[in-house]
Design an enzyme around this catalytic site. Structure first.
Site, PDB file in Angstrom:
ATOM      1  N   HIS A 190       0.910  -1.201   0.001  1.00 47.29           N
ATOM      2  CA  HIS A 190       0.058   0.091   0.032  1.00 47.29           C
ATOM      3  C   HIS A 190       0.878   1.193  -0.001  1.00 47.29           C
ATOM      4  CE1 HIS A 190       0.758  -1.641   4.151  1.00 47.29           C
ATOM      5  NE2 HIS A 190       1.189  -0.652   4.230  1.00 47.29           N
TER       6      HIS A 190
ATOM      7  N   GLN B 275      -4.206   4.074   4.058  1.00 48.28           N
ATOM      8  CA  GLN B 275      -3.331   3.390   3.453  1.00 48.28           C
ATOM      9  C   GLN B 275      -4.025   2.514   2.261  1.00 48.28           C
ATOM     10  OE1 GLN B 275      -2.092   1.296   6.838  1.00 48.28           O
ATOM     11  NE2 GLN B 275       0.222   2.127   6.582  1.00 48.28           N
TER      12      GLN B 275
ATOM     13  N   ASP C 260       7.530  -5.920   3.969  1.00 43.38           N
ATOM     14  CA  ASP C 260       6.189  -5.615   4.836  1.00 43.38           C
ATOM     15  C   ASP C 260       4.800  -6.373   4.234  1.00 43.38           C
ATOM     16  OD1 ASP C 260       4.905  -4.194   6.928  1.00 43.38           O
ATOM     17  OD2 ASP C 260       4.066  -2.996   5.111  1.00 43.38           O
TER      18      ASP C 260
ATOM     19  N   GLU D 250       7.778 -10.643   5.999  1.00 41.62           N
ATOM     20  CA  GLU D 250       6.877 -10.469   7.171  1.00 41.62           C
ATOM     21  C   GLU D 250       5.697 -11.136   6.840  1.00 41.62           C
ATOM     22  OE1 GLU D 250       4.479  -7.623   9.827  1.00 41.62           O
ATOM     23  OE2 GLU D 250       4.559  -7.322   7.657  1.00 41.62           O
TER      24      GLU D 250
ATOM     25  N   ASP E  53       5.612  -3.639  16.256  1.00 41.80           N
ATOM     26  CA  ASP E  53       4.128  -3.878  16.243  1.00 41.80           C
ATOM     27  C   ASP E  53       3.797  -4.724  17.409  1.00 41.80           C
ATOM     28  OD1 ASP E  53       3.873  -2.922  13.594  1.00 41.80           O
ATOM     29  OD2 ASP E  53       4.462  -4.930  12.843  1.00 41.80           O
TER      30      ASP E  53
HETATM   31  C1  GLC Z   1       3.266  -4.577   8.969  1.00 49.16           C
HETATM   32  C2  GLC Z   1       4.050  -3.378   9.703  1.00 49.16           C
HETATM   33  C3  GLC Z   1       3.301  -2.620  10.661  1.00 49.16           C
HETATM   34  C4  GLC Z   1       2.446  -1.785   9.804  1.00 49.16           C
HETATM   35  C5  GLC Z   1       1.699  -2.713   8.838  1.00 49.16           C
HETATM   36  C6  GLC Z   1       0.881  -1.881   7.643  1.00 49.16           C
HETATM   37  O1  GLC Z   1       2.522  -5.060   9.672  1.00 49.16           O
HETATM   38  O2  GLC Z   1       4.935  -4.160  10.445  1.00 49.16           O
HETATM   39  O3  GLC Z   1       3.815  -1.542  11.251  1.00 49.16           O
HETATM   40  O4  GLC Z   1       1.254  -0.954  10.153  1.00 49.16           O
HETATM   41  O5  GLC Z   1       2.486  -3.513   7.921  1.00 49.16           O
HETATM   42  O6  GLC Z   1       2.094  -1.294   6.764  1.00 49.16           O
END
Ligand code: GLC
Ligand code: CA
Length: 558
Positions: A111, A176, A208, A250, A317
């Site tokens: 995003h 976002q 991410d 992630e 997070d």
């Molecule tokens: C991931 C990041 C987090 C963020 C999310 C959206 O999970 O670690 O901090 O809010 O993505 O980008």
């Protein structure tokens, strides 16, 4: 202590180093405006080298309105001016490399910020060339199988936009908007984003929100085959144009879903170990590590030999509770020190030290566990000094307060007064700068920081064993002790961890392939050997690493 030279040359450098996750904004402020910056990170590189870190993961430093702390990018190709300039980044990368440190960035692909010119153009008209870069709907009912990730903030993944006259899709906050990966120009531009920063010397990326790039009706819109294809394309580009660079995924999911991101070495070199992480805390809460060994036995065989899990305890997070059952959550909430307002999204916003009751020994025990597993450990800035959190701050800012360098009003983070820092400091007495800071802990031999450094040094000295993929669980009977062997060619290391709140003793028979003369690398409370029986004694939440040389038959090839 510079990183061993082989680390920097080997294509598998990432398996032998310790990563350190840091936010530029709250690490160190070099110019006194109250905001951490890239030159500030440069000033603190020697601290990271002394700690024994081999690679840095910089949280997003790109231009952003900071409504999601930089994960809402408004220009992919500039540094946010509050953090510095591209020249500052170049200087930082050069200085890091000069000290043997690798440095990775954060690839936010799913995003952008709603302030991004791409979105601003797209919303203007249905004929805009950027319209197809985002996902639009007249009803906001599509992809209903996609769960809302921040349910306490967002009711739906669709938000109405008056300017566009349509709904747009967002998997995270409504500021976002998600990019549309079915548009080839989007895929190309995100590859360019990666190229641009790799061209500035970054050694790779943590990627991410990996699972969510593609949306398909009738699915959960997570972990789809198209997602794997995109990241394989990214990896292909990186291998061809920037050899030796790495990507870390992630992706929170089941074991099968996360393991899939290694995809026989074609995709991510490293995958965040989400299946294990909650079990580390649950094992701690239950004073019984059995579940940890069960998960490791299930997750380790799936890793290709030139890849590795990325282990972590905490990050920027919330600690995700998604993978815990109702009864597991009940145990977790009963046993961990949790203020009522610590819950957020599907998790808990607490740092490591307060989660573990402020007990240094427990922090060390769990950290030294992830340091000893096959793969790369990721530390979160400040956890090495036992920093606390502030659950009175909004959202996950709770765990993103300024690094505590010294016992002074602005914690040595900045020359600006405390009231003008980019985020307030921790105030809870047990975790505040007066009690927890780098300068004081550096001068105390028994501080958490000093003990952390020792453990990291031992790990670095035995990097070849710890970075191998040989792992064998040990049966220690009915005790709250986790045990495993890490094997190298010359010797093996026995790692033991007491999850109990009482001292624990036990014994095991040494395999015939080892000499029965232990060398204690990290001492427990003493061990003895008689015949081939090894007896250990561990303090509450104590741990020990013990080395045994491999026996060679006379005349056998070395
Ligand atoms: C991931 C990041 C987090 C963020 C999310 C959206 O999970 O670690 O901090 O809010 O993505 O980008
Ligand atoms: Ca600054």
């Amino acid at each position: 202590m510079p990183a061993p030279e082989s680390d920097l040359r080997s294509p598998e450098w990432f398996r032998s180093v310790v990563f350190y996750e840091l936010p530029v904004r709250t690490f160190f402020d070099s110019n006194g405006d109250g905001i951490g910056d890239l030159p500030g990170v440069l000033e603190k590189l020697d601290y990271l080298v002394d700690l024994g870190v081999g690679a840095i993961w910089l949280l997003p430093f790109y231009k952003s309105p900071w409504r999601d702390d930089g994960y809402d990018i408004s220009d992919h190709f500039t540094v946010d001016p509050r953090l510095g300039t591209i020249d500052d980044l170049d200087r930082l990368v050069e200085a890091a490399h000069g000290r043997g440190l690798r440095i990775i960035g954060d690839l936010v692909a799913n995003h952008v910020s709603d302030e991004h010119p791409w979105f601003q153009e797209a919303r203007k008209s249905r004929d805009s060339p950027k319209r197809s870069w985002f996902l639009w709907s007249d009803t906001g009912t599509e992809f209903s199988g996609a769960r809302v990730i921040f349910p306490d903030y967002e009711k739906s993944n669709w938000t109405w936009d008056d300017v566009a006259g349509q709904y747009y899709f967002h998997r995270f906050f409504h500021w976002q908007p998600d990019l549309n990966y079915d548009t080839s120009a989007v895929r190309a531009e995100i590859l360019n984003f990666a190229r641009f920063w790799l061209g500035h010397g970054l050694d790779g990326f943590r990627c991410d929100a990996v699972p969510y790039l593609y949306k398909r009706e009738g699915t959960t819109c997570a972990h789809l085959p198209e997602v794997h294809q995109f990241f394989q394309d990214l990896r292909g580009m990186m291998d061809a144009e920037f050899p030796g660079t790495v990507i870390v995924s992630e992706a929170n999911g089941t074991i099968a879903e996360t393991v899939a991101y290694f995809d026989r070495s074609h995709e991510f070199q490293m995958v965040m170990e989400f299946p294990l992480m909650p079990n580390l805390f649950l094992g701690f809460a239950e004073r019984n590590p059995r579940r940890i060994l069960d998960v490791l036995r299930a997750t380790l065989p799936g890793v290709p030999t030139d890849c590795g899990w990325a282990y972590f305890l905490r990050n920027h997070d919330e600690l995700s509770l998604e993978r815990m059952s109702e009864s597991e959550r009940a145990v977790f909430f009963r046993e961990m020190s949790l203020p009522s307002d610590a819950r957020i999204h599907n998790g808990v916003r607490r740092r490591l030290a307060p989660l573990l009751g402020g007990d240094d020994q427990s922090v060390l025990m769990l950290t030294s566990l992830i340091l000893a597993l096959p793969g790369a450990p990721f530390l979160y800035y400040g956890d090495e000094i036992g920093m606390g959190d502030r659950v009175d701050l909004p959202d996950r800012d709770a765990v993103r307060t300024p690094m505590q360098w010294a016992n002074d009003p602005s914690a040595g983070f900045s020359r600006a007064p405390p009231s003008s820092l980019t985020r307030p400091l921790v105030v809870e007495p047990a975790f505040a700068p007066s009690r927890r800071n780098v300068a004081d802990e550096e001068s105390q031999a028994n501080s958490l920081l000093s003990r952390m450094r020792t453990v990291l040094r031992v790990r670095a000295a035995h990097a070849t064993v710890f970075s191998s993929d040989r792992f064998e669980g040990v049966d220690v009977g009915d005790r709250p002790v986790l045990g495993f062997w890490r094997a190298g060619s010359e010797y093996q290391i026995l790692c033991l961890y007491n999850f109990g709140a009482e001292p624990s003793t036990g014994q095991l028979e040494l395999p015939g392939s080892l000499w029965a003369s232990p060398v204690e690398l990290v001492r427990g409370q003493g061990s003895t050997v008689s015949g081939r029986t090894f007896r250990f004694r561990l303090a509450p939440r104590g741990f020990a690493w013990t080395l045994f040389l491999t026996r060679r038959e006379r005349g056998a090839p070395a």
